[in-house]
Structures are given as C-alpha cells and as structure tokens.
Design an enzyme around this catalytic site. Structure first.
Site, short mmCIF file in Angstrom:
data_model
loop_
_atom_site.label_atom_id
_atom_site.label_comp_id
_atom_site.label_asym_id
_atom_site.label_seq_id
_atom_site.Cartn_x
_atom_site.Cartn_y
_atom_site.Cartn_z
N ARG A 1 2.47 -1.04 2.84
CA ARG A 1 3.21 -1.94 3.74
C ARG A 1 4.10 -1.12 4.67
O ARG A 1 4.71 -0.14 4.25
CB ARG A 1 4.08 -2.92 2.93
CG ARG A 1 3.32 -4.18 2.54
CD ARG A 1 2.99 -5.03 3.76
NE ARG A 1 2.20 -6.20 3.46
CZ ARG A 1 0.87 -6.29 3.46
NH1 ARG A 1 0.14 -5.23 3.72
NH2 ARG A 1 0.26 -7.42 3.22
N GLU B 1 4.86 -4.77 13.58
CA GLU B 1 3.44 -5.04 13.89
C GLU B 1 3.35 -6.23 14.84
O GLU B 1 4.01 -7.24 14.59
CB GLU B 1 2.65 -5.33 12.61
CG GLU B 1 2.53 -4.11 11.71
CD GLU B 1 1.69 -4.36 10.46
OE1 GLU B 1 1.06 -5.43 10.34
OE2 GLU B 1 1.66 -3.48 9.60
N HIS C 1 -3.79 -2.55 10.98
CA HIS C 1 -3.72 -3.36 9.75
C HIS C 1 -5.09 -3.96 9.41
O HIS C 1 -5.22 -5.18 9.21
CB HIS C 1 -2.64 -4.45 9.87
CG HIS C 1 -2.17 -4.96 8.53
ND1 HIS C 1 -0.88 -5.33 8.27
CD2 HIS C 1 -2.84 -5.16 7.36
CE1 HIS C 1 -0.77 -5.75 7.02
NE2 HIS C 1 -1.96 -5.66 6.43
N1 NAD Z 1 -3.44 -2.44 4.58
C1 NAD Z 1 -3.87 -3.63 4.17
O1 NAD Z 1 -4.50 -4.38 4.91
C2 NAD Z 1 -3.60 -4.07 2.77
C3 NAD Z 1 -4.49 -4.93 2.14
C4 NAD Z 1 -4.27 -5.32 0.83
C5 NAD Z 1 -3.14 -4.89 0.17
N2 NAD Z 1 -2.27 -4.08 0.82
C6 NAD Z 1 -1.05 -3.63 0.14
O2 NAD Z 1 -1.39 -2.82 -0.96
C7 NAD Z 1 -0.54 -3.16 -2.04
C8 NAD Z 1 -1.21 -2.79 -3.33
O3 NAD Z 1 -2.34 -3.61 -3.55
P1 NAD Z 1 -3.11 -3.57 -4.96
O4 NAD Z 1 -4.23 -4.53 -4.86
O5 NAD Z 1 -3.36 -2.16 -5.37
O6 NAD Z 1 -1.96 -4.18 -5.89
P2 NAD Z 1 -1.64 -3.88 -7.41
O7 NAD Z 1 -0.65 -4.91 -7.82
O8 NAD Z 1 -2.90 -3.73 -8.18
O9 NAD Z 1 -0.93 -2.44 -7.38
C9 NAD Z 1 0.36 -2.22 -6.91
C10 NAD Z 1 0.93 -1.06 -7.72
O10 NAD Z 1 2.14 -0.64 -7.11
C11 NAD Z 1 3.02 -0.34 -8.15
N3 NAD Z 1 4.41 -0.32 -7.70
C12 NAD Z 1 5.32 -1.33 -7.69
N4 NAD Z 1 6.52 -0.86 -7.31
C13 NAD Z 1 6.37 0.46 -7.07
C14 NAD Z 1 7.25 1.50 -6.68
N5 NAD Z 1 8.57 1.27 -6.50
N6 NAD Z 1 6.77 2.75 -6.53
C15 NAD Z 1 5.46 3.02 -6.77
N7 NAD Z 1 4.57 2.07 -7.18
C16 NAD Z 1 5.02 0.81 -7.31
C17 NAD Z 1 2.75 -1.41 -9.20
O11 NAD Z 1 3.24 -1.05 -10.48
C18 NAD Z 1 1.24 -1.48 -9.16
O12 NAD Z 1 0.65 -0.58 -10.09
C19 NAD Z 1 -0.31 -4.67 -1.85
O13 NAD Z 1 0.88 -5.09 -2.46
C20 NAD Z 1 -0.26 -4.83 -0.35
O14 NAD Z 1 1.07 -4.73 0.12
C21 NAD Z 1 -2.47 -3.64 2.09
O1 DGY Z 2 -1.57 -8.49 1.54
C1 DGY Z 2 -2.72 -8.76 1.87
O2 DGY Z 2 -3.39 -9.65 1.30
C2 DGY Z 2 -3.37 -7.97 2.97
O3 DGY Z 2 -2.55 -6.94 3.44
C3 DGY Z 2 -3.73 -8.83 4.15
O4 DGY Z 2 -2.54 -9.09 4.86
#
Ligand code: NAD
Ligand code: DGY
Length: 334
Positions: A247, A276, A295
């Site tokens: 993020r 963004e 994104h």
């Molecule tokens: N770029 C994009 O389009 C996109 C798309 C999907 C998700 N994301 C982002 O990616 C993130 C992760 O997704 P995921 O499916 O792996 O989720 P997930 O819940 O499987 O993994 C998130 C991990 O981050 C860890 N975490 C929490 N706080 C933390 C900290 N202070 N320091 C380090 N690690 C920490 C959690 O313990 C967990 O293991 C989402 O929350 C979202 O913000 C971005």
């Molecule tokens: O958080 C999510 O689901 C992806 O980043 C799409 O915004």
C-alpha cells in the site's frame, strides 16, 4: 434460514452461483441505498460496501464480507466495536503479484527499463561499467572489466516485509531464481522450504541493511503507516531497490523521492503510492531508475473467479458455522 444482503448489487451470473449454494440462504441483491437500509434490518450476513448508516439499523448482523483485501478504507469505529465477524479478500493475488514483483526485480537486475528507454531512440549503448572503466562489452567476443550494473540474481538478497499470501509467494519465486531470501512479519514464523525463520518486525533494520531488493507486501495498518521514511532508506544499501506492491501509505512519498534523488537507494519499482493517481507533475515520473505501474499488480484473468470462490467459500463456512477462510482483524485492518 439465513439472509445475505448484497449491496451494491452484483451481476446475475455471480448471483446465481451464490444462490446455488443452499436453499437455506435468502439472497437479497440491491442497488438502491433505501432498499439496503430496509433489507439490512434482519440480515444475518452482508457483502459489499458497509457504512455507519447501514450498520446502525442492522439488528441481526453476524458477518460482513469486504470486497477488497485491504481494509484501511473499509473499517470504521462502529464496525470495529460491532460483534460481527469481518472477512476480507486476501489470498487471491499471491501468484500474479509475485510475478509482478519478479518483473521489477529482473528489470532492475538486467537494466531492461533503461534499455527500453534507449530503444525508443535507436540507441545501441551497453549500460554500466565501473566509473572510469570501460563497459563490460568492449567488442565482439571480448570481455574486460567487471560490470557492476548488471546484477547476478543468485548473488542478491531479497527481503520481504509482510510474509502473508503474497509475501510468501514472492519468497518462493525469489528463491527459485537462486536469491537469498529473508522476511519480517508480526505473525508468520516461516515460509516452509524457503525461509526457515521469518523475523519479527523489530528486525526490519537487519532486513533493510542486507537486502538488495526490499519488497513491501504488507497491508496498510496503524503500525505500517509511513513505516518507510528517510531513516529506513538510509538503513538500506545505496545499491538497493525498493519495491512496493502493498500500500502507498506505507511509504512516505516525499522521503522516497528525496532518497532516490540523493542516491540513498538505487531505484524503486512502485505499483502503489501515497497519492493515487500519482500527479502528472510528480518528479518520480521522470526518474530513469523508477518503474511505475498504476496499481495493477493484481490485475489478472483469474482474479474475478478467485474473488467469487472466496465469497462462496466464506458463505459455506457461515452456513455450516465453521471458521471462515479469510477472517480479518477489525482493530488492526488485516
Ligand atoms: N497492489 C495491489 O493491487 C494489491 C492487491 C492486493 C493486495 N494488495 C496489498 O497486499 C497486502 C497483502 O495481501 P495478502 O493477500 O498477502 O494478505 P495477507 O493477510 O495474506 O498477508 C499480509 C501479511 O502482512 C503481515 N503484516 C501485518 N502487519 C505487518 C507489519 N507491521 N509488518 C510486516 N508485516 C505485517 C501480516 O501478518 C500478514 O502475514 C494487502 O493487505 C493489500 O494492501 C495490493
Ligand atoms: O486490496 C485489494 O483488494 C486490491 O489492492 C485492489 O484494490
């Protein structure tokens, strides 16, 4: 019978897949706020955009499903205090985002982003060489000085911040490329077969100082907001790259810009930004050591089906009174 309210309404194909799950489920799919305000009163479950206004009139609500993985813009104080369980859409994007990250890594290691710029000018110019020394390629069949600007991935370390579903897959991909891998996470303790010991977040500085590529795959939470500021960039190698697919709010944009301008880090691959869309006049656009994607790291042909499957599985869990597939922590936004 349980009642699921969906607001705003979803298309008829997805709706019928939900309706097929059970005859014990009444599904109410509405697009008008006035209808949602009426239907939520006796709804047991909700999928869509929850608001304080809707929550205030819900009398039976036990479960809320967010349509996104990230929760920083979804949760609000009344939802945190409400006894309902929140689930999110994590776990859908692990492979495609890990591919996106490896795309950034390979571009930086092999200078592909720079060669693409040169190609637009028909410019045949091997990049690199140590300052004051000739380039690696001095002529046909000749190899001279060590070239520092084309990296050998198996000499590199990749550090992941957040070893959840996406972060763990990045670790697996990087290890498959022969890279050394490390990770920090407050909960995950290992990435089986790849990272024996995931460090606690208090070892972030250790990760920053040994990694050639630092990848942020964490959610935006009260703890991660602006986690990356000048001091963190100064902990990184000056030859290190930052990759952020988590993020934008995790990285202070002015501090990142300054770190790139001052050569505190070598470059950045960014899919998410504190602002963004990134404004057209922002200096990051013009930096040749920065790769920007808007994104879209999660964009893929498979994601819509996985999104629906996660919803269907959570509905099955709800009806069977079993633990959800993607339970979320309302207080901590992940
Ligand atoms: N770029 C994009 O389009 C996109 C798309 C999907 C998700 N994301 C982002 O990616 C993130 C992760 O997704 P995921 O499916 O792996 O989720 P997930 O819940 O499987 O993994 C998130 C991990 O981050 C860890 N975490 C929490 N706080 C933390 C900290 N202070 N320091 C380090 N690690 C920490 C959690 O313990 C967990 O293991 C989402 O929350 C979202 O913000 C971005
Ligand atoms: O958080 C999510 O689901 C992806 O980043 C799409 O915004």
């Amino acid at each position: 019978m349980k009642k699921l309210l969906i607001y705003p309404a979803i298309d008829s194909t997805r709706l019928s897949r939900i309706q097929e799950i059970s005859d014990q489920l009444i599904v109410c799919n509405v697009s008008e706020l006035s209808a949602a305000l009426t239907e939520i009163k006796d709804a047991d479950a909700f999928f869509g955009k929850m608001t304080p206004e809707l929550l205030a009139v819900a009398e039976n609500l036990q479960w809320v499903q967010s349509p996104t993985a990230s929760l920083e813009h979804y949760v609000f104080p009344e939802l945190v205090d409400h006894p309902c369980q929140l689930t999110n859409m994590r776990g859908l994007f692990y492979d495609v985002i890990a591919d996106h990250v490896m795309g950034f890594v390979i571009c930086f290691a092999r200078n592909l982003h720079r060669y693409i710029r040169q190609q637009t000018k028909s410019n045949w110019k091997p990049i690199g060489g140590v300052a004051g020394k000739p380039n690696f390629v001095t002529g046909p069949g000749q190899v001279s000085e060590v070239d520092c600007s084309h990296l050998h991935l198996s000499d590199c370390t990749l550090g992941v911040v957040g070893a959840g579903s996406i972060g763990a897959e990045i670790c697996r991909r990087a290890a498959a490329f022969g890279m050394q891998v490390c990770a920090v996470d407050p909960l995950a303790r290992e990435v089986p077969g790849v990272v024996e010991e995931v460090w606690n977040v208090d070892r972030l500085n250790d990760l920053l100082s040994i990694s050639d590529f630092v990848v942020i795959a964490a959610p935006h939470t009260p703890q991660t907001e602006k986690l990356f500021r000048t001091v963190q960039f100064q902990q990184m190698k000056s030859t290190g790259y930052l990759i952020n697919i988590g993020r934008g709010a995790i990285v202070d944009l002015p501090d990142l810009t300054a770190a790139l301008q001052n050569g505190e880090i070598a470059g950045a691959g960014l899919d998410v930004f504190e602002i963004e869309p990134l404004p057209a006049e922002h200096p990051l656009w013009q930096m040749e050591n920065v790769i920007i994607t808007p994104h879209i790291a999660a964009a893929s042909t498979r994601v819509p089906e996985r999104h629906l499957e996660t919803l269907l599985e959570n509905i099955r869990c709800f009806l069977a009174d079993k633990p959800f597939l993607t339970p979320a922590d309302k207080q901590n936004w992940f």
